[in-house]
Design an enzyme around this catalytic site. Structure first.
Site: not given
Length: 308
Positions: A278, A252, A255, A148, A183, A287
């Site tokens: 994730h 992004h 990414r 990110r 995150k 994806y």
């Protein structure tokens, strides 16, 4: 009390929305259209007689007409509010809209570059100025490791964890990997490709010539301060235009391209999940649709019976 067939309950409800709730004229018009559709569906039947199954059928009809899930949700809200109000005016067995949900919004696929465009974008060499070398190192690292942009700009020169400073992440050149804090303050380690390692070394060779107001930051701007997210976004967009990539490229996109290309080559969804950081595999499964798009494109381009 007049019967529902003799009384214009819809107009009464619109009057309540206008004069008591003081909704805007725009909102009133939207309610009027939604309720007119309800009345047209009922035809000669009383609105109070419509059942849950009737409203389900009406919802299916508007969905089949191509209306977006968001618009259908708005109609259901209008109809539900009307029947909630109507129940205060007359006796209703139940609100016929309760329990009816709008169709799920179709999840848009992440935007990803083709492998050739991605490589062209990150490998294009400009000048040997500090700004150009920083750009190349940042773009290579974004694509190499699927970071990110917030993780990228938080990287430091090394693990400077001591009594006064705690690093959010750093590149380990010996192991060819990058440690980042993502995150939820969750740390992960991602491999770094050789092209990104080389670009980082080129940048680090010139970095000491800059005024360093933030000594720990891996990437510095012209003023010697830590690179900001916005600066990376603007630099990448300008670079993509110079290179001739037609898409609107932002960090992004790199990414997404990283995830799509690794999945296409490996088919290992769990590995991609770990590298992206994730929490849930469901976030990574989008994806697989990108992977199918790639397969479909290959099929359409190569199969003799695929031409329409």
């Amino acid at each position: 009390m007049p019967s529902t067939a003799e009384h214009n309950w819809i107009q009464d409800y619109l009057n309540v929305l206008q004069h008591q709730r003081q909704l805007s004229a725009h909102s009133i018009d939207a309610y009027r259209r939604d309720l007119a559709e309800l009345a047209q569906f009922a035809q000669s039947r009383e609105l109070a007689s419509l059942s849950y199954f009737d409203l389900r059928r009406l919802t299916s009809q508007v969905h089949a007409s191509g209306l977006s899930p968001r618009s259908i949700a708005r109609k259901l809200s209008s109809w539900r509010g009307f029947y909630r109000w109507l129940a205060d005016q007359i006796s209703l067995p139940a609100n016929p809209v309760d329990g009816i949900k709008a169709p799920k919004k179709v999840q848009s696929l992440p935007k990803a570059l083709g492998a050739d465009d991605a490589v062209q974008l990150v490998s294009a060499r400009g000048s040997d100025t500090a700004s150009a070398l920083a750009n190349r190192a940042m773009f290579e690292l974004l694509y190499s490791s699927g970071l990110r942009v917030s993780e990228l700009v938080s990287l430091d020169l090394q693990d400077a964890s001591n009594a006064t400073y705690r690093s959010a992440g750093w590149v380990d050149f010996a192991q060819a990997e990058v440690r980042v804090t993502g995150k939820g303050n969750k740390q992960r380690i991602v491999p770094v490709g050789q092209a990104a390692i080389d670009a980082l070394k080129d940048w680090l060779a010139i970095r000491p010539t800059l005024i360093q107001q933030e000594i720990h930051a891996l990437f510095l701007n012209e003023r010697g301060r830590r690179m900001s997210v916005r600066s990376v976004q603007l630099r990448l967009k300008a670079h993509a235009q110079i290179v001739g990539i037609p898409s609107d490229v932002h960090p992004h996109v790199l990414r997404h391209s990283f995830a799509s290309h690794v999945l296409q080559s490996s088919g290992d969804l769990r590995a991609v999940q770990e590298m992206l950081g994730h929490r849930s595999i469901a976030a990574t499964q989008v994806y697989t649709a990108l992977d199918f798009q790639h397969l479909a494109a290959v099929y359409d381009a190569s199969h003799p019976r695929a031409k329409k």
